[in-house]
Every structure is written in structure tokens, then in C-alpha cells.
Design a protein around this motif. Sequence first.
Motif: not given
Length: 376
Positions: A133-145
Motif C-alpha cells: 500500500a505504501t509503494l503503490i502510487d501514480e507511477r505504478t503500472r503493475l502490482v504482482s502478488a
Amino acid sequence: MTPEAFRALFPGQRRLRHLASCSLGARSTAVDEAMARMSADMAEHGAPWELFEQQVHEARVRFAALVGARPDQVAVMPNASVGAYQAASTMDWRDRPRLITTDREFPSVAHVWLAQRPNGAEVVYARDADDYATLIDERTRLVSAPLVGYQDAVRLPVAELARTAHDAGAELFVDAYQAVGVQPVDVAELGCDYLVAGTSKYLLGLPGLAFLYARHPDRTDRDPQLTGWFGRVNPFAFDPRTLDFPAAATRFQTGTPAFPVAYAANAGLRLIGALDLARVRAHIGGLTALAEASLIEQGERVRHVPPERRGAHVGLLTGSPAGLTRRLAERGLVVSPRGDVVRISFHYYSDAEDVAALCAALHELGVASALHQRTA
């Protein structure tokens, strides 16, 4: 179906206690019959391509139903790594370079993400669920988990991650290989944009076939960069001068699928499709709790995971995972080493006697080791 009735479909359990479904599912009579059918089809028809294609189509439909997707949202892949690459290859990293992943990612998928760095991706690692949650921002294209970690069996809150990613305008990729087949998985409830899983583990098939779910397969930054004739609008047009992509997830497909493995995949998917996966998860939860408590009671070291966050296996800590795996195999216990743990995994065919046999073997090995040390 009861666990006892399900176990009867896996006659190898009479000789071996299969506690390695996180690596390869146990052999069933259904898979034996499927492979015999494949051989019979070849013997009768010579080149039964139409029958092969029907098997692949059936596998796509069955997997889609299992995860709550439409068949047109599912592509057939040779493995999860190709599925990850196909998703990543459609993404433009220039304006949103951040790709957030975790050390819990299976390396084969993680390596696909690292290989996107020359294309502009900035790979960032989340330490835990809160860190995402602290890393996801407007620069994020993809989150992988991963839905369940391959080594420690931790279940990640991917539905929460999907909401956070979407709020920031990013997408979520989920590796569900360690979850599908032993717990309910619904892509709508998860809210993920991509999901991969394969047939060789808890889906009780063989290696060589996997699936890529894409929520909106035609809404990508660009077309997939790896392709082949099964990725065409009409694969049987045989037109070497036309590169067209269907709107469906089949746009992510490449060359000829592993047709023989599709027979085994359908056998496994039929077995899983006949089960109540909520009951499967509850059954396995009881066994993982029993295994952890029993192992700790006799002095073994276990990587603890809270029951509500645990997948289908327990990580036994040992100084020599590969060595212990071999010694257990000599005693008819099949387990799977990864990193610093021996994974003890369970399926609906597992029972309390498997746990007791494991504990007895570990006790015997511990006593034998202690005697050896005293007499050396």
C-alpha cells in the motif's frame, strides 16, 4: 464426495504417502485413463488433430468455470512464466514505470518482471502486505502478488491489493498456482486483472499446460510481443502475411499446445470440478493445523503461518532440505524441498495417517542421527 472416496481414486497412496502436491499432484486413475484415451485416439485416427483441439478447448472452458471467468477471458499457455511474459509484454512502462512485486513471488515469474527493466520497468519489492500500500502510487503500472506463497504458504490479501492498485490506476497480476484446486478462487471476487495457474500441482494434471486469465484481454497498451499461429483470429487461415489478434484472451496464445497434456488436464479438472472447494479447504486446514502442532510437539522447527493466512502446505525448517527429502522418500513419504524448508503439502486425498507417518519417520530419522553422532 468424501476425502476417503477421493483418496481411493489415487491408488498410489497405498504405496506412497504423497505430501508434495505443491510440486506435482498425485497420480490418479483418471489421468491414467486419459492418457490411455490419448494413445487410443492416435492408434485409431493416426493424426487426431481435431480431437486434440477439442481437449484444449475443453480445458479452457473447465478452467474458466473453476475460477469464475468466461472462456474468452482465458488463454492456454505452456507454463505460468509465458503467461506472465505475455501480460507484461503488452504494457508500456514509459509513463508508469513501477512494477511492484515481492520476494514471495516464484522466481520464474519474478524473473519475467526483472527482464522488463530494459523496456523501462522499475521493479520494486514489497516486504509484506502492508508495504504494498505504501509503494503503490501514480507511477505504478503493475502490482504482482502470489495468491499463496510457494515457499511459506502465506496467503496474500490480493483482493485488497486489487482495490489499492485500481485506485491508483494500476493493474494486478496474481499467480494462483499454489491455490487453485485446494480453495475457492473467483477472479471477480479477487478483482485481479490477470491470473495464472497450471495443471501440474493441485489441479492434478501433468506439467506442460497453464492458463492465463485476462479481465479485459483487448484493453492493453500494445499487442503481445510473443505470438504464433494459435494467437490469430483464425489460426487455420494459414496466412503468413497477416498478423491479426482476436479480442479474446486467445490473442496471448503462441504455437501448438501440448495436446497430450490437455487430456491429463481435463482429467484433473473434472476431479476438482466435482468437489466442494470450501470443504476441500476446510479439510486441508485441519491437516495443516494438525501437522504444525504435531511437528512442534516432537521438537521439529516449523515456519509458522497463522491458520487464516495459510495455504495448503507447511514449511518444515531443516539444515538439508534436499537430503531430508531423499531420506523421507526412502520411507515412502513424498515431500518437496524449496529453499530452507521441506514443504509438506496436503490435498483432499490426504489424511491424519499421513501426518502420523511423517512424524514417525522424522522421529526415526532424528533418533538414527543422534545415535550416529554418539557412536562416531
